[in-house]
Design a protein around this motif. Structure first.
Motif, PDB file in Angstrom:
ATOM      1  N   THR A  11      43.771  45.700  25.141  1.00  0.00           N
ATOM      2  CA  THR A  11      42.641  45.299  25.981  1.00  0.00           C
ATOM      3  C   THR A  11      43.139  44.839  27.343  1.00  0.00           C
ATOM      4  N   PHE A  12      44.221  44.065  27.365  1.00  0.00           N
ATOM      5  CA  PHE A  12      44.779  43.615  28.637  1.00  0.00           C
ATOM      6  C   PHE A  12      45.244  44.812  29.469  1.00  0.00           C
ATOM      7  N   GLU A  13      45.835  45.801  28.820  1.00  0.00           N
ATOM      8  CA  GLU A  13      46.250  47.012  29.538  1.00  0.00           C
ATOM      9  C   GLU A  13      45.034  47.727  30.143  1.00  0.00           C
ATOM     10  N   GLN A  14      43.903  47.708  29.432  1.00  0.00           N
ATOM     11  CA  GLN A  14      42.672  48.295  29.978  1.00  0.00           C
ATOM     12  C   GLN A  14      42.193  47.506  31.200  1.00  0.00           C
ATOM     13  N   VAL A  15      42.311  46.180  31.144  1.00  0.00           N
ATOM     14  CA  VAL A  15      41.947  45.319  32.276  1.00  0.00           C
ATOM     15  C   VAL A  15      42.795  45.687  33.494  1.00  0.00           C
ATOM     16  N   VAL A  16      44.106  45.745  33.304  1.00  0.00           N
ATOM     17  CA  VAL A  16      45.021  46.060  34.407  1.00  0.00           C
ATOM     18  C   VAL A  16      44.708  47.436  34.984  1.00  0.00           C
ATOM     19  N   ILE A  19      41.472  47.355  37.081  1.00  0.00           N
ATOM     20  CA  ILE A  19      41.702  46.688  38.367  1.00  0.00           C
ATOM     21  C   ILE A  19      42.416  47.648  39.319  1.00  0.00           C
ATOM     22  N   CYS A  20      43.471  48.293  38.830  1.00  0.00           N
ATOM     23  CA  CYS A  20      44.261  49.184  39.685  1.00  0.00           C
ATOM     24  C   CYS A  20      43.476  50.428  40.121  1.00  0.00           C
ATOM     25  N   THR A  67      46.801  46.961  43.450  1.00  0.00           N
ATOM     26  CA  THR A  67      47.783  47.121  42.375  1.00  0.00           C
ATOM     27  C   THR A  67      48.086  45.752  41.797  1.00  0.00           C
ATOM     28  N   PHE A  68      47.678  45.553  40.555  1.00  0.00           N
ATOM     29  CA  PHE A  68      47.944  44.320  39.803  1.00  0.00           C
ATOM     30  C   PHE A  68      49.087  44.655  38.854  1.00  0.00           C
ATOM     31  N   HIS A  87      53.178  36.213  35.357  1.00  0.00           N
ATOM     32  CA  HIS A  87      53.216  36.323  36.811  1.00  0.00           C
ATOM     33  C   HIS A  87      52.854  37.755  37.187  1.00  0.00           C
ATOM     34  N   THR A  88      52.466  37.933  38.431  1.00  0.00           N
ATOM     35  CA  THR A  88      52.088  39.264  38.887  1.00  0.00           C
ATOM     36  C   THR A  88      52.440  39.440  40.358  1.00  0.00           C
TER      37      THR A  88
END
Length: 131
Positions: A11-16, A19-20, A67-68, A87-88
């Motif tokens: 799910t987090f990968e889908q969020v990233v 966003i990108c 790009t996140f 961190h990002t």
């Protein structure tokens, strides 16, 4: 528990990815209706899916690229709560300006509703320079 962590990471990968891609529809589909967000450049919290979606649409529309890039994200599941933090490097190229990269820390809080993780809170803030 392993399946919950794997689902949370996915799910987090889908969020990233959303966003990108600057895809407010895909991103907001992952939110809980009562989401609360502290976006990286706002001093105030945004509350609720509709409010945050409007802000995301505006921000994405004003950017040529976003790009996140999470740096070593960590995940934890406690009951029906999932946490992803780290961190990002956040690189934003406005349509009318130069590329700007900010290093930030982030915390995403998810709740499991039915069988899916939904983002309930997010906080992204710049790392203080120490100067």
């Amino acid at each position: 528990m392993g399946a919950d962590i794997d689902d949370l990471k996915a799910t987090f990968e889908q969020v990233v990815s959303a966003i990108c891609r600057r895809d407010a529809s895909a991103y907001s589909a992952l939110w809980h209706e009562q989401i609360v967000a502290f976006p990286p450049f706002s001093p105030f919290a945004l509350e609720g899916k509709a409010t945050l979606r409007q802000a995301a649409e505006t921000n994405f529309a004003n950017a040529e690229s976003v790009t996140f890039s999470p740096i070593n994200p960590q995940c934890r599941v406690i009951g029906s709560t999932g946490m992803v933090w780290g961190h990002t490097a956040l690189a934003i190229k406005p349509k009318d300006g130069p590329l700007n990269t900010t290093f930030a820390r982030f915390t995403f809080i998810f709740v499991k509703t039915d069988t899916q993780w939904r983002e309930a809170a997010v906080h992204v803030s710049q790392i203080p320079s120490g100067n």
